[in-house]
Motif scaffolding. Structure first.
Motif, PDB file in Angstrom:
ATOM      1  N   ALA A  75       0.854  -1.186   0.000  1.00 16.74           N
ATOM      2  CA  ALA A  75       0.000   0.000   0.000  1.00 16.74           C
ATOM      3  C   ALA A  75       0.888   1.234   0.000  1.00 16.74           C
ATOM      4  N   ASN A  76       0.462   2.255  -0.723  1.00 16.32           N
ATOM      5  CA  ASN A  76       1.223   3.511  -0.802  1.00 16.32           C
ATOM      6  C   ASN A  76       2.664   3.273  -1.265  1.00 16.32           C
ATOM      7  N   PHE A  77       2.814   2.334  -2.214  1.00 19.68           N
ATOM      8  CA  PHE A  77       4.111   2.005  -2.806  1.00 19.68           C
ATOM      9  C   PHE A  77       5.134   1.559  -1.761  1.00 19.68           C
ATOM     10  N   ALA A  78       4.669   0.729  -0.801  1.00 19.52           N
ATOM     11  CA  ALA A  78       5.552   0.177   0.224  1.00 19.52           C
ATOM     12  C   ALA A  78       5.005  -1.173   0.690  1.00 19.52           C
ATOM     13  N   TYR A  79       5.932  -2.039   1.139  1.00 18.25           N
ATOM     14  CA  TYR A  79       5.557  -3.300   1.771  1.00 18.25           C
ATOM     15  C   TYR A  79       5.409  -3.030   3.259  1.00 18.25           C
ATOM     16  N   THR A  95      -0.456  -9.118  -0.240  1.00 12.00           N
ATOM     17  CA  THR A  95      -1.664  -8.659  -0.925  1.00 12.00           C
ATOM     18  C   THR A  95      -1.460  -7.226  -1.390  1.00 12.00           C
ATOM     19  N   ASN A  96      -1.791  -6.973  -2.653  1.00 10.37           N
ATOM     20  CA  ASN A  96      -1.656  -5.640  -3.217  1.00 10.37           C
ATOM     21  C   ASN A  96      -2.925  -4.834  -2.929  1.00 10.37           C
ATOM     22  N   TYR A 136      11.943  -7.210  -3.756  1.00  7.92           N
ATOM     23  CA  TYR A 136      11.566  -5.879  -4.210  1.00  7.92           C
ATOM     24  C   TYR A 136      10.472  -5.996  -5.265  1.00  7.92           C
ATOM     25  N   CYS A 137       9.967  -4.849  -5.692  1.00  6.50           N
ATOM     26  CA  CYS A 137       8.963  -4.793  -6.753  1.00  6.50           C
ATOM     27  C   CYS A 137       9.703  -4.442  -8.047  1.00  6.50           C
ATOM     28  N   THR A 138       9.594  -5.299  -9.062  1.00  9.34           N
ATOM     29  CA  THR A 138      10.294  -5.033 -10.320  1.00  9.34           C
ATOM     30  C   THR A 138       9.705  -3.832 -11.063  1.00  9.34           C
ATOM     31  N   ILE A 139       8.467  -3.505 -10.800  1.00  8.25           N
ATOM     32  CA  ILE A 139       7.820  -2.357 -11.447  1.00  8.25           C
ATOM     33  C   ILE A 139       8.231  -1.057 -10.759  1.00  8.25           C
TER      34      ILE A 139
END
Length: 151
Positions: A75-79, A95-96, A136-139
Motif C-alpha cells: 500500500a502507498n508504494f511500500a511493503y 496482498t496488493n 523488491y517490486c520489479t515495477i
C-alpha cells in the motif's frame, strides 16, 4: 475497682503475622528445594524439586516465532511490514492494496517470484529454510522488503 484501658498497638500485627509467616515459610521452602535440586553438570538429579526446577526452566525458554501464516500488504508504494521475522515452515501472504500493480521478486537469485499482482491480488510463499530473504517490486524498484526466517 479501677478500669484500665490499654491500647494494643500490635492488634493488627498479629493478623499480619498469621498471614506473613506461612508466606515466608513457603518462599523459604521453594528456595531450599531449588538449592537441593542443584547438581553438578552431568550428574543425575532426583526428586520433585528437580522436576519443578526443570519445568520452570522450560517455561522460561524463549520460543521462535510460530509457523503460522503471516501477512504483508502493499500500500502507498511500500511493503508493510518492510521486515518480517518468521519461523521456518511459515507461509507469508502478500496482498496488493494499491491501485497500481506490484510484484514480489527476490533480490538476486531467490525463490520469490509473484509475477504481476493487480489491486487485490495475492501471492503466498512457504519458507522452509532459515535465512534472510530480500525482495523488491520489479515495477517500482524503490520498494524493498525482507523476510527473516528463524529455525
Amino acid at each position: 475497682m479501677t478500669e484500665r484501658s490499654s491500647t494494643n498497638t500490635d492488634g493488627n500485627g498479629h493478623a499480619r503475622n498469621r498471614i506473613a509467616r506461612p508466606l515466608v515459610a513457603a518462599g523459604a521452602a521453594v528456595g531450599i528445594a531449588t538449592l537441593g535440586a542443584w547438581t553438578p553438570a552431568g550428574a543425575p538429579s532426583h526428586g520433585a524439586a528437580a522436576s519443578m526446577v526443570s519445568q520452570v526452566v522450560l517455561k522460561a525458554t524463549p520460543k521462535s516465532p510460530a509457523a503460522a501464516a503471516q501477512h504483508v500488504t502493499m500500500a502507498n508504494f511500500a511493503y508493510s511490514p518492510a521486515t518480517l521475522t518468521v519461523g521456518e515452515g511459515t507461509t507469508v501472504s502478500w496482498t496488493n492494496n494499491d491501485a497500481t500493480p506490484h510484484t514480489v521478486t527476490s533480490s538476486g537469485s531467490g525463490p520469490l517470484n509473484s509475477g504481476t499482482l493487480n489491486k487485490g491480488g495475492s501471492y503466498n510463499y512457504t519458507f522452509n529454510t532459515p535465512g534472510t530473504y530480500a525482495y523488491y517490486c520489479t515495477i517500482h524498484p524503490f520498494m524493498h522488503g525482507t523476510v527473516v526466517v528463524m529455525k
